[in-house]
Design an enzyme around this catalytic site. Structure first.
Site, mmCIF file in Angstrom:
data_model
loop_
_atom_site.group_PDB
_atom_site.id
_atom_site.type_symbol
_atom_site.label_atom_id
_atom_site.label_comp_id
_atom_site.label_asym_id
_atom_site.label_seq_id
_atom_site.Cartn_x
_atom_site.Cartn_y
_atom_site.Cartn_z
ATOM 1 N N ASP A 147 41.074 -4.364 38.484
ATOM 2 C CA ASP A 147 40.895 -5.435 39.461
ATOM 3 C C ASP A 147 40.992 -6.783 38.718
ATOM 4 O OD1 ASP A 147 39.870 -7.362 41.151
ATOM 5 O OD2 ASP A 147 38.213 -6.131 41.870
ATOM 6 N N GLY A 148 41.965 -7.604 39.093
ATOM 7 C CA GLY A 148 42.199 -8.873 38.399
ATOM 8 C C GLY A 148 41.001 -9.807 38.460
ATOM 9 N N ASP A 182 50.680 -13.141 40.608
ATOM 10 C CA ASP A 182 51.863 -12.677 41.344
ATOM 11 C C ASP A 182 51.384 -11.660 42.387
ATOM 12 O OD1 ASP A 182 54.291 -11.826 42.184
ATOM 13 O OD2 ASP A 182 54.896 -10.917 40.284
#
Ligand code: SPD
Length: 280
Positions: free
Chosen positions: A143-144, A161
């Site tokens: 999870d970013g 992105d």
């Protein structure tokens, strides 16, 4: 279209608002339901292959260069010498491909929540999924939003992105995430984030600019043209601690199809309506 509904991709992103974009399908190549989303790859009639996430066109072979060159080369030509790059999302590989074209880049970390996006693109979109085997690239299926809390002061450039702000990407459009990204950059770092269409999503753009400009010394919206996204355009927030995006380094990368120095500068020139108040 009416005679054969099932043979068209009908982009879901804007459908609830009474508009959509349709692309005729030749073949359905891949379909998988993951913990995060529905992933489909189609062979289309006129745009090559298309990656569709939760019913939304994310990448087509026809015009992905216009998106990936602009989300990557604008921030990487704004930074004086980018070495460490983090891409959040971007599992199709197009942003990795572009980042690796910069000779100063030593590390590209990709943090993509859904491993199946990477696998689908490696198999079905090999012209986009370029660079996963490059020794400068490391892939984290995480999870970013959690990832950026852990690495303080490390990156020169972060590129978000992402898909549209729903499902797994919702958190990537929130102020707390931008704050954490700022902490994850070094003192001269900058970010570029997928920030939607100036025609269809102005309230999202205004919100991102409002908190982005509080967090970063410089915050601007710029855009590119992508015919297979609703409204034909999509834009990015560029947030920078130091470097001015209106003063890019000259471009010495051969073979680009959309980005050059003039396009970089022009992309920040916005028509007046973009910043005008949104009528509800
Ligand atoms: N409305 C579609 C927006 C999709 C943006 N994500 C593109 C990902 C390409 N790497």
């Amino acid at each position: 279209m009416t005679e054969n509904q099932e043979h068209w991709i009908k982009d879901h992103w804007d459908e609830p608002k009474g508009r959509t974009l349709c692309v005729k399908i030749k073949d359905h190549l891949h379909s998988v339901r993951t913990d995060f989303q529905q992933i489909d790859v189609y062979e289309t009639e006129c745009f090559g292959r298309a990656l569709v996430l939760d019913g939304v066109i994310n990448v087509t072979e026809f015009d992905e260069f216009a998106y990936h060159e602009m989300i990557v080369h604008v921030p990487l030509h704004t930074h004086p010498a980018p070495r460490r790059v983090l891409i959040i999302g971007g599992g199709d590989g197009g942003s990795i491909r572009e980042a690796l074209k910069h000779p100063t880049v030593e590390e590209v970390h990709l943090c993509e929540i859904d491993r199946e996006v990477i696998e689908a693109c490696k198999q079905y979109m090999p012209s986009v999924a370029v660079g996963f085997d490059d020794k400068r690239v490391s892939v984290f299926c995480r999870d970013g939003a959690e990832f950026v809390k852990e690495r303080k002061g490390y990156y020169d450039v972060i590129i978000v992105d992402s898909s549209d702000p729903w499902g797994p990407a919702t958190v990537l459009f929130q102020q707390a995430f931008y704050q954490d990204m700022a902490g994850c950059l070094n003192d001269t770092g900058l970010i570029a984030t997928q920030s939607e269409s100036m025609f269809f999503d102005r309230s999202t753009i205004h919100t991102l600019l409002a908190f982005g400009q509080e967090i970063f010394a410089i915050g601007r919206y710029y855009y590119t043209l992508v015919p297979t996204y609703p409204s034909g355009t999509i834009g990015f927030f560029l947030g920078s601690k130091k470097s001015d995006p209106l003063q890019p380094r000259l471009c010495h990368i051969e073979g680009l199809r959309y980005y050059n120095t003039a396009v970089h500068r022009t992309a920040f020139s916005l028509p007046p309506f973009v910043m005008q108040p949104v009528k509800s």
